[in-house]
Design a protein around this motif. Structure first.
Motif, PDB file in Angstrom:
ATOM      1  N   ARG A 264       0.846  -1.209   0.000  1.00  0.00           N
ATOM      2  CA  ARG A 264       0.000   0.000   0.000  1.00  0.00           C
ATOM      3  C   ARG A 264       0.874   1.249   0.000  1.00  0.00           C
ATOM      4  N   ASP A 265       1.869   1.270   0.882  1.00  0.00           N
ATOM      5  CA  ASP A 265       2.748   2.451   0.962  1.00  0.00           C
ATOM      6  C   ASP A 265       3.467   2.684  -0.360  1.00  0.00           C
ATOM      7  N   GLU A 266       3.879   1.584  -0.975  1.00  0.00           N
ATOM      8  CA  GLU A 266       4.571   1.737  -2.261  1.00  0.00           C
ATOM      9  C   GLU A 266       3.653   2.403  -3.294  1.00  0.00           C
ATOM     10  N   LEU A 267       2.400   1.946  -3.352  1.00  0.00           N
ATOM     11  CA  LEU A 267       1.459   2.537  -4.318  1.00  0.00           C
ATOM     12  C   LEU A 267       1.241   4.016  -4.045  1.00  0.00           C
ATOM     13  N   LEU A 268       1.047   4.344  -2.777  1.00  0.00           N
ATOM     14  CA  LEU A 268       0.769   5.748  -2.444  1.00  0.00           C
ATOM     15  C   LEU A 268       1.991   6.627  -2.723  1.00  0.00           C
ATOM     16  N   GLU A 269       3.177   6.088  -2.463  1.00  0.00           N
ATOM     17  CA  GLU A 269       4.397   6.867  -2.735  1.00  0.00           C
ATOM     18  C   GLU A 269       4.587   7.078  -4.238  1.00  0.00           C
ATOM     19  N   ARG A 270       4.331   6.028  -5.012  1.00  0.00           N
ATOM     20  CA  ARG A 270       4.457   6.167  -6.474  1.00  0.00           C
ATOM     21  C   ARG A 270       3.456   7.190  -7.003  1.00  0.00           C
ATOM     22  N   ALA A 271       2.224   7.148  -6.501  1.00  0.00           N
ATOM     23  CA  ALA A 271       1.197   8.089  -6.975  1.00  0.00           C
ATOM     24  C   ALA A 271       1.580   9.520  -6.611  1.00  0.00           C
ATOM     25  N   TRP A 272       2.050   9.694  -5.386  1.00  0.00           N
ATOM     26  CA  TRP A 272       2.436  11.036  -4.931  1.00  0.00           C
ATOM     27  C   TRP A 272       3.593  11.565  -5.779  1.00  0.00           C
ATOM     28  N   ALA A 273       4.528  10.691  -6.107  1.00  0.00           N
ATOM     29  CA  ALA A 273       5.672  11.102  -6.928  1.00  0.00           C
ATOM     30  C   ALA A 273       5.212  11.536  -8.322  1.00  0.00           C
ATOM     31  N   GLY A 274       4.057  11.004  -8.775  1.00  0.00           N
ATOM     32  CA  GLY A 274       3.559  11.350 -10.106  1.00  0.00           C
ATOM     33  C   GLY A 274       2.535  12.467 -10.110  1.00  0.00           C
ATOM     34  N   ARG A 275       2.431  13.193  -8.987  1.00  0.00           N
ATOM     35  CA  ARG A 275       1.312  14.126  -8.838  1.00  0.00           C
ATOM     36  C   ARG A 275       1.285  15.234  -9.881  1.00  0.00           C
ATOM     37  N   GLU A 276       2.461  15.707 -10.328  1.00  0.00           N
ATOM     38  CA  GLU A 276       2.453  16.804 -11.309  1.00  0.00           C
ATOM     39  C   GLU A 276       1.860  16.348 -12.631  1.00  0.00           C
ATOM     40  N   ALA A 277       2.052  15.071 -12.967  1.00  0.00           N
ATOM     41  CA  ALA A 277       1.512  14.552 -14.225  1.00  0.00           C
ATOM     42  C   ALA A 277      -0.006  14.381 -14.163  1.00  0.00           C
ATOM     43  N   PHE A 278      -0.569  14.461 -12.976  1.00  0.00           N
ATOM     44  CA  PHE A 278      -2.028  14.384 -12.827  1.00  0.00           C
ATOM     45  C   PHE A 278      -2.682  15.771 -12.907  1.00  0.00           C
ATOM     46  N   VAL A 279      -1.883  16.811 -13.185  1.00  0.00           N
ATOM     47  CA  VAL A 279      -2.438  18.170 -13.298  1.00  0.00           C
ATOM     48  C   VAL A 279      -2.765  18.443 -14.761  1.00  0.00           C
ATOM     49  N   TYR A 280      -3.895  19.074 -15.012  1.00  0.00           N
ATOM     50  CA  TYR A 280      -4.365  19.310 -16.381  1.00  0.00           C
ATOM     51  C   TYR A 280      -4.018  20.728 -16.840  1.00  0.00           C
ATOM     52  N   GLN A 281      -3.581  20.845 -18.087  1.00  0.00           N
ATOM     53  CA  GLN A 281      -3.269  22.162 -18.655  1.00  0.00           C
ATOM     54  C   GLN A 281      -4.443  22.639 -19.510  1.00  0.00           C
ATOM     55  N   LEU A 282      -4.952  23.815 -19.214  1.00  0.00           N
ATOM     56  CA  LEU A 282      -6.120  24.357 -19.915  1.00  0.00           C
ATOM     57  C   LEU A 282      -5.714  25.067 -21.204  1.00  0.00           C
ATOM     58  N   GLU A 283      -6.681  25.063 -22.188  1.00  0.00           N
ATOM     59  CA  GLU A 283      -6.471  25.776 -23.447  1.00  0.00           C
ATOM     60  C   GLU A 283      -7.770  26.517 -23.772  1.00  0.00           C
ATOM     61  N   PRO A 284      -7.682  27.784 -24.227  1.00  0.00           N
ATOM     62  CA  PRO A 284      -8.925  28.512 -24.565  1.00  0.00           C
ATOM     63  C   PRO A 284      -9.696  27.801 -25.689  1.00  0.00           C
ATOM     64  N   LEU A 285     -11.039  27.879 -25.619  1.00  0.00           N
ATOM     65  CA  LEU A 285     -11.916  27.160 -26.547  1.00  0.00           C
ATOM     66  C   LEU A 285     -11.647  27.514 -28.014  1.00  0.00           C
ATOM     67  N   GLU A 286     -11.557  28.809 -28.328  1.00  0.00           N
ATOM     68  CA  GLU A 286     -11.403  29.204 -29.737  1.00  0.00           C
ATOM     69  C   GLU A 286     -10.093  28.635 -30.308  1.00  0.00           C
ATOM     70  N   GLN A 287      -9.084  28.616 -29.465  1.00  0.00           N
ATOM     71  CA  GLN A 287      -7.787  28.075 -29.883  1.00  0.00           C
ATOM     72  C   GLN A 287      -7.901  26.575 -30.185  1.00  0.00           C
TER      73      GLN A 287
END
Ligand SMILES: [Zn+2]
Length: 501
Positions: A264-287
């Motif tokens: 369990r700890d291994e999974l949570l540590e791996r997920a936490w280490a990948g947290r930046e990749a779970f952030v979404y980058q927005l783009e304006p609609l018209e673009q």
């Protein structure tokens, strides 16, 4: 052998204005009970389908008091929850079961409870402290202690889109049988980390969830890096302003608590280490739309370009009636488009009254206020021909929910000349090609498909789409989490509070 099998599923978007009465649970006017539930789910690729197959294989007698599943929406009305939980608990109280197999979601919030599943399990355990319980949860479960501690074994989906609902329930059920027969003694360790992975970044075909779920699957292998009976990593459902929203993990082992905790700890540590990749980058609609228009049209054998209206996904609590992306598509003059769909029973009624072939100007969508997010959703007037009138029913061709009857309610297609707009009367996410074919639209002949979806469209259409362009529209599934006023979720939590460190 005698088994109690039941389903209670709702993913609650606490920012959604869409009501969740009892009538929302089911593919008709409410839940299915007893034999009707067995009939509806036997032979399907659902969690209940797996439990029913296991029971058949074991020659078990079954009691299936209720199958209640609703599309995501705001917190479940207390009366609906008490009805469904009450029916399950009444069956438990009658007794005589060797095992209990539950197909739950894991992110059910009610008007009074943050943790609908945990409370159900707590009530079951208060009636019957002994009978082993298996639970299958969705990958979007927001885990609470009672959801794990009152079960013998829990297992979560490993795919998003969820094409392993059947396999997940089967895994949970097999471990339950092992426990019932004294062959294994499941112990579970669970935990969470303070992070809200963005839904648009949770797909199990994408980094980092692809690697996380691969590691989860490996943990069942024998050897020094495995040895678990089962493991699950829940990406969680972030559109829920509740204490425990976010990512969590559960590992089940055969009597080895230390191993369960280590994995369990291994999974949570791996997920936490990948947290930046779970952030979404927005783009304006018209673009986004300009980018889509610049993609070469599909050639013979290629599928459509998907325009993803991901702020308004009804399978995450969206009203499915915002028109920002559709309006922008019409403004941009994109041609050979099919749009699925705008939820608007009143507009459907007007189109049916006008009749097939009628030329009409129709105000569509924008009917449901969304007080929990900024801005105002307005109807859009479209002019076109009524192309199709349908009862809106089809069976999923799969792979998601294969064989399950889907009901869009009375449905029509308005053809503006450039855009075919599907209008439906029940909330259905476009995750299956048949949602188009049922309305007389061949999606493979379209240059563009507008889909009100986030990840699940990939189940039925991901392997045929030529390209996908994510379009920021409007809705309570907003991908801009700064639009969501969180007050109850535990703080600090990444990325709402924590810098990229
Ligand atoms: Zn889910």
């Amino acid at each position: 052998m005698r088994l109690l099998i039941a389903m209670m599923k709702h993913e609650t978007n606490t920012f959604s204005p869409v009501p969740t009465p009892l009538a929302r649970f089911g593919h008709g006017p409410g839940p299915l009970y007893g034999e009707a539930a067995v009939k509806a789910y036997r032979g399907t690729g659902s969690g209940l389908g797996a439990y029913l197959d296991l029971a058949l294989r074991e020659g078990a007698q079954i009691v299936l008091p209720v199958a209640a599943g609703a599309s995501p929406s705001r917190p479940v009305e207390d009366a609906a929850y008490e009805h469904i939980a009450g029916i399950i608990c009444d069956s438990v109280a009658k007794g005589g079961f060797d095992g209990i197999m539950l197909d739950l979601h894991g992110a059910m919030v009610t008007e009074s409870l943050e943790d609908g599943e945990g409370e159900l399990l707590r009530r079951i355990r208060a009636i019957d402290a002994q009978t082993p319980i298996a639970v299958a949860y969705d990958m979007h479960a927001n885990l609470y202690p009672a959801m794990v501690e009152n079960a013998t074994v829990v297992a979560g989906y490993r795919t998003y889109p969820h094409v392993d609902t059947y396999d997940t329930a089967k895994r949970a059920g097999e471990i339950l049988f092992g426990a019932m027969r004294g062959r294994v003694r499941p112990v579970m360790a669970w935990g969470n980390v303070p992070m809200l992975p963005h839904v648009m970044r949770q797909g199990s075909d994408d980094h980092p969830n692809r690697e996380l779920q691969a590691r989860v699957a490996e943990m069942r292998n024998p050897g020094p890096d495995g040895g678990a009976l089962d493991a699950s990593l829940f990406t969680g459902f972030p559109h829920a302003d509740i204490t425990n929203a976010g990512l969590s993990a559960v590992v089940v082992t055969d009597g080895d608590r230390a191993l369960a905790e280590r994995l369990r700890d291994e999974l949570l540590e791996r997920a936490w280490a990948g947290r930046e990749a779970f952030v979404y980058q927005l783009e304006p609609l018209e673009q986004s739309l300009a980018r889509a228009a610049a993609i070469d049209p599909p050639t013979a054998g290629e599928g459509p370009i998907v325009l993803l209206d991901h702020y308004d996904n009804c399978a995450s609590g969206g009203t499915m009636d915002t028109t920002a992306v559709l309006a922008a598509i019409l403004r941009a003059g994109l041609d050979n488009v099919a749009a699925f769909a705008i939820y608007d029973p009143a507009a459907v009624g007007q189109a049916i009254a006008a009749g097939i072939g009628a030329e009409i100007a129709l105000a569509v969508g924008g009917r449901m206020a969304m007080p929990q997010i900024p801005g105002e959703s307005r109807p859009l007037t479209v002019t076109g021909t009524v192309k199709t009138i349908s009862n809106g029913r089809f069976r999923n061709r799969g792979p998601m929910g294969r064989g399950v009857l889907t009901d869009m309610g009375p449905s029509v297609v308005i053809d503006t000349g450039k855009v075919e707009i599907a209008l439906i009367s029940r909330h259905v996410e476009p995750s299956d090609l048949n949602c188009f074919y049922a309305l007389g639209i061949d999606p493979m002949q379209k240059r563009f498909l507008m889909l009100k979806s986030r990840i699940h469209w990939r189940a039925g259409l991901g392997n045929v789409a030529k390209a996908v362009v994510e379009c920021a529209g409007m809705g309570v599934c907003t991908s801009d989490y700064s639009q969501l006023a969180f007050t109850k979720v535990r703080r600090p939590i990444y990325p709402l509070d924590l810098p990229n460190r």
